[in-house]
Scaffold this motif. Structure first.
Motif: not given
Length: 285
Positions: A93, A164, A185, A188-189, A191-194, A221, A224, A226
């Motif tokens: 986190s 996440s 990149e 994108a990393e 934005n893998r978290a909700r 963000r 995305s 999110l």
């Protein structure tokens, strides 16, 4: 024909095992009305009748208390899985061990922060609904008024539910990317978290390079779909009335998707430090 006999043999084998799998406890009994085994605790059948290929079988079936026991075991397994997932998510986190201990249960509610406390807790409780609408929060106010603490309380409430969360700061992101740039990149990393929490908007160096990268992160963000939570010491009216186009597009994007939550009052950190000072002073007398 041999294939049919083979299928019949398989079915016969399965049903025979199902019948032999019936376990009878001391209190179980044969119900005279249907001739099946019944549970002596819940008084529901532990056998059922099934006709296949012209033959009747009486395989095992779960009685009521057996179904309840299975449901409890499944619920316990799911709780264990959620806890394990929550622990895994906490390790990635980006939050410190101290921040990971923060929770709404240890929140010191005062007359000055009660409204902000209610708003933050309600957001955490209803995150799934707000997330679908890409709605985040902008926690703004003076230094030490509890913005970062509240953000970590939201984060931990979600992590405990297996959602996440990544928490960082613009200063940290810009420091990591110095000389390399914040590219697709990296975005994108994040934005893998909700939920993405970025601490201290406005504390980064106010260069054109920094502002461009800040906008890239926020817009990435936004694109995305999110939600994000931002904390800032900036004044809300200053953000709303800013005319400098470099800052204006950043603030407009933030206020488009982040509901402002105001933190007011004196610095909680200063008050806590004063309390520790008084306790030590009393101790040393």
């Amino acid at each position: 024909m041999s294939e049919i006999k083979s299928a019949e043999s398989v079915i016969e084998n399965i049903m025979s095992k199902a019948e032999s799998g019936v376990t009878q406890n001391e209190e179980d009994y044969i119900n005279p009305e249907d001739g099946l085994l019944w549970c002596g605790k819940c008084h529901t059948p532990k056998q059922c009748r099934v006709t296949m290929l012209g033959r009747e079988y009486t395989p095992y079936c779960l009685c009521k208390c057996g179904q309840e026991r299975l449901a409890e075991e499944k619920a316990e397994w799911e709780r264990h899985e959620r806890f394990a997932e929550g622990q895994r998510l906490k390790t990635v986190s980006g939050m410190s061990s101290e921040q990971l201990r923060n929770s709404f249960e240890c929140y010191k509610v005062t007359a000055e922060n009660q409204k902000a406390y209610v708003q933050c807790r309600r957001y955490a409780e209803r995150f799934e609904t707000r997330s679908k609408k890409n709605q985040g929060l902008l926690l703004y106010g003076g230094v030490g008024t509890g913005k970062t603490f509240s953000a970590t309380c939201i984060a931990n409430a979600l992590l405990d539910r297996g959602i996440s969360v990544v928490m960082t700061s613009f200063a940290k992101l810009l420091g990591v990317s110095k000389g390399f740039g914040i590219d697709e990149e990296m975005i994108a990393e994040l934005n893998r978290a909700r939920l993405l929490i970025i601490d201290d908007l406005g504390a980064e160096r106010n260069t054109d390079f920094a502002l461009e990268k800040v906008y890239s992160i926020i817009d990435g963000r936004y694109q995305s779909g999110l939600p994000m939570i931002l904390t800032t010491n900036l004044d809300l009216q200053e953000m709303q009335t800013c005319t400098d186009i470099r800052y204006k597009r950043v603030y407009e994007r933030v206020l488009e998707v982040c509901y402002p939550v105001r933190f007011s009052g004196n610095s909680l950190r200063k008050a806590e430090a004063a309390n520790r000072f008084r306790e030590m002073e009393e101790f040393l007398k």
